[in-house]
Design an enzyme around this catalytic site. Sequence first.
Site, PDB file in Angstrom:
ATOM      1  N   GLU A  70       0.853  -1.181   0.000  1.00 23.08           N
ATOM      2  CA  GLU A  70       0.000   0.000   0.000  1.00 23.08           C
ATOM      3  C   GLU A  70       0.894   1.238   0.000  1.00 23.08           C
ATOM      4  O   GLU A  70       1.956   1.243   0.620  1.00 23.08           O
ATOM      5  CB  GLU A  70      -0.903   0.025   1.247  1.00 23.08           C
ATOM      6  CG  GLU A  70      -1.844  -1.150   1.383  1.00 23.08           C
ATOM      7  CD  GLU A  70      -3.057  -1.075   0.471  1.00 23.08           C
ATOM      8  OE1 GLU A  70      -3.302  -0.019  -0.157  1.00 23.08           O
ATOM      9  OE2 GLU A  70      -3.759  -2.096   0.372  1.00 23.08           O
ATOM     10  N   ASP A  95     -18.898  -9.659  -9.172  1.00 22.24           N
ATOM     11  CA  ASP A  95     -18.850  -8.944  -7.898  1.00 22.24           C
ATOM     12  C   ASP A  95     -18.168  -7.590  -8.044  1.00 22.24           C
ATOM     13  O   ASP A  95     -18.561  -6.627  -7.380  1.00 22.24           O
ATOM     14  CB  ASP A  95     -18.144  -9.777  -6.825  1.00 22.24           C
ATOM     15  CG  ASP A  95     -18.211  -9.095  -5.470  1.00 22.24           C
ATOM     16  OD1 ASP A  95     -19.331  -8.811  -4.997  1.00 22.24           O
ATOM     17  OD2 ASP A  95     -17.143  -8.820  -4.893  1.00 22.24           O
TER      18      ASP A  95
END
Length: 154
Positions: A70, A95
């Site tokens: 991240e 999804d």
Amino acid sequence: MKPQDFIALIGPAARACHKAAGVPASITVSQAALESGWGESGLTRTANNLFGIKADSLWRGETVTLDTKEFIRGQWVVVPAKWRKYPTWQASVDDHAAFLKRNPRYKDCFLCISAQTFARALLKAGYATDPDYADKLNRLIGTYNLSSLDGEGA
């Protein structure tokens, strides 16, 4: 997997999601390619998760915990994350469209008139922490002519 094989494999599902949910097929394919390393990432192999969608508190399906990078406070860090696990790639594609459509933070994406602006809106809404995320998606769209998936009959 070769990019052309990957595109041929998920292109029809991406086009169907474009019709059903309004997510440009080029966005679906470019995100899946980038997030899954053309279907070769550990997350994709372990969980059929093509889009790097994490398992939030609303997720009721299976999960898997794997490390991720991240971009936090100007630097890349490795952190563990809980991810959604899918039975198939088709379930992941379906999804992804539902996730974007039902999440209010992505509502501005659906006001965009091009895949390129949709990509920038995804980044602005916080889909990814990588500050170059939209540029990477747009490069994939251009390099592999993914906009052709968004055309008539999509």
